[in-house]
Write a protein that holds these residues in place. Structure first.
Motif, mmCIF file in Angstrom:
data_model
loop_
_atom_site.group_PDB
_atom_site.id
_atom_site.type_symbol
_atom_site.label_atom_id
_atom_site.label_comp_id
_atom_site.label_asym_id
_atom_site.label_seq_id
_atom_site.Cartn_x
_atom_site.Cartn_y
_atom_site.Cartn_z
ATOM 1 N N UNK A 148 0.823 -1.209 0.000
ATOM 2 C CA UNK A 148 0.000 0.000 0.000
ATOM 3 C C UNK A 148 0.858 1.261 0.000
ATOM 4 N N UNK A 149 2.006 1.209 0.654
ATOM 5 C CA UNK A 149 2.880 2.379 0.752
ATOM 6 C C UNK A 149 3.738 2.583 -0.499
ATOM 7 N N UNK A 150 3.981 1.513 -1.257
ATOM 8 C CA UNK A 150 4.854 1.584 -2.429
ATOM 9 C C UNK A 150 4.174 0.997 -3.667
ATOM 10 N N UNK A 151 3.052 1.560 -4.084
ATOM 11 C CA UNK A 151 2.321 0.985 -5.220
ATOM 12 C C UNK A 151 3.080 1.060 -6.539
ATOM 13 N N UNK A 152 3.876 2.099 -6.739
ATOM 14 C CA UNK A 152 4.620 2.225 -7.995
ATOM 15 C C UNK A 152 5.722 1.171 -8.063
ATOM 16 N N UNK A 153 6.434 0.970 -6.968
ATOM 17 C CA UNK A 153 7.469 -0.069 -6.949
ATOM 18 C C UNK A 153 6.849 -1.431 -7.232
ATOM 19 N N UNK A 154 5.703 -1.675 -6.625
ATOM 20 C CA UNK A 154 5.000 -2.955 -6.853
ATOM 21 C C UNK A 154 4.622 -3.106 -8.321
ATOM 22 N N UNK A 155 4.153 -2.035 -8.916
ATOM 23 C CA UNK A 155 3.763 -2.083 -10.322
ATOM 24 C C UNK A 155 4.977 -2.306 -11.219
ATOM 25 N N UNK A 156 6.092 -1.680 -10.881
ATOM 26 C CA UNK A 156 7.296 -1.800 -11.710
ATOM 27 C C UNK A 156 7.881 -3.213 -11.706
ATOM 28 N N UNK A 157 7.893 -3.871 -10.541
ATOM 29 C CA UNK A 157 8.532 -5.190 -10.465
ATOM 30 C C UNK A 157 7.545 -6.345 -10.524
ATOM 31 N N UNK A 158 6.264 -6.046 -10.430
ATOM 32 C CA UNK A 158 5.254 -7.097 -10.447
ATOM 33 C C UNK A 158 4.912 -7.555 -9.041
ATOM 34 N N UNK A 159 3.690 -8.029 -8.885
ATOM 35 C CA UNK A 159 3.186 -8.389 -7.564
ATOM 36 C C UNK A 159 3.971 -9.526 -6.912
ATOM 37 N N UNK A 160 4.250 -10.567 -7.659
ATOM 38 C CA UNK A 160 4.933 -11.735 -7.080
ATOM 39 C C UNK A 160 6.328 -11.365 -6.581
ATOM 40 N N UNK A 161 7.088 -10.646 -7.412
ATOM 41 C CA UNK A 161 8.434 -10.239 -7.008
ATOM 42 C C UNK A 161 8.365 -9.282 -5.820
ATOM 43 N N UNK A 162 7.446 -8.309 -5.883
ATOM 44 C CA UNK A 162 7.322 -7.331 -4.807
ATOM 45 C C UNK A 162 7.015 -8.018 -3.489
ATOM 46 N N UNK A 163 6.067 -8.948 -3.480
ATOM 47 C CA UNK A 163 5.683 -9.621 -2.235
ATOM 48 C C UNK A 163 6.835 -10.459 -1.673
ATOM 49 N N UNK A 164 7.598 -11.095 -2.544
ATOM 50 C CA UNK A 164 8.762 -11.860 -2.080
ATOM 51 C C UNK A 164 9.804 -10.917 -1.481
ATOM 52 N N UNK A 165 10.057 -9.813 -2.166
ATOM 53 C CA UNK A 165 11.024 -8.828 -1.687
ATOM 54 C C UNK A 165 10.542 -8.211 -0.367
ATOM 55 N N UNK A 166 9.270 -7.855 -0.292
ATOM 56 C CA UNK A 166 8.711 -7.257 0.925
ATOM 57 C C UNK A 166 8.759 -8.248 2.089
#
Length: 99
Positions: A51-69
């Motif tokens: 929720x705080x970093x929607x652009x980063x999530x969009x740039x790398x994709x949901x699966x990658x973002x969630x793993x990284x987060x």
């Protein structure tokens, strides 16, 4: 180390076992209840970052973002102890509480 600190550290360490002394008031097996709670905490932290970093999530994709987060959440525990530190100031400015 206090039971609270042990509990908090185990919440963010997927390989950690259920801390000693944890019990369930309804008789459920403590380790399984702790695993569910740990998963809920982990998911909430990931969702907060999403929720705080929607652009980063969009740039790398949901699966990658969630793993990284998820890795971030494990390496950088939230400072829950600071939560509510400004609540007194909030109350002072909260008009319905003035009377």
């Amino acid at each position: 180390m206090s039971i609270q600190q042990t509990f908090a550290e185990a919440l963010l360490a997927p390989q950690a076992t259920c801390p000693e002394g944890v019990f369930s008031s309804n008789g459920a097996e403590p380790a399984s209840r702790f695993a569910v709670y740990r998963n809920n905490v982990h998911s909430a932290l990931i969702n907060a970052l999403a929720a705080a970093y929607p652009v980063a999530r969009q740039l790398v994709g949901d699966e990658f973002f969630r793993a990284m987060a998820g890795l971030y959440a494990q390496a950088h525990p939230p400072l829950i102890s600071e939560y509510g530190g400004t609540f007194a100031d909030f109350i002072q400015g909260f008009e319905p509480a003035w009377s």
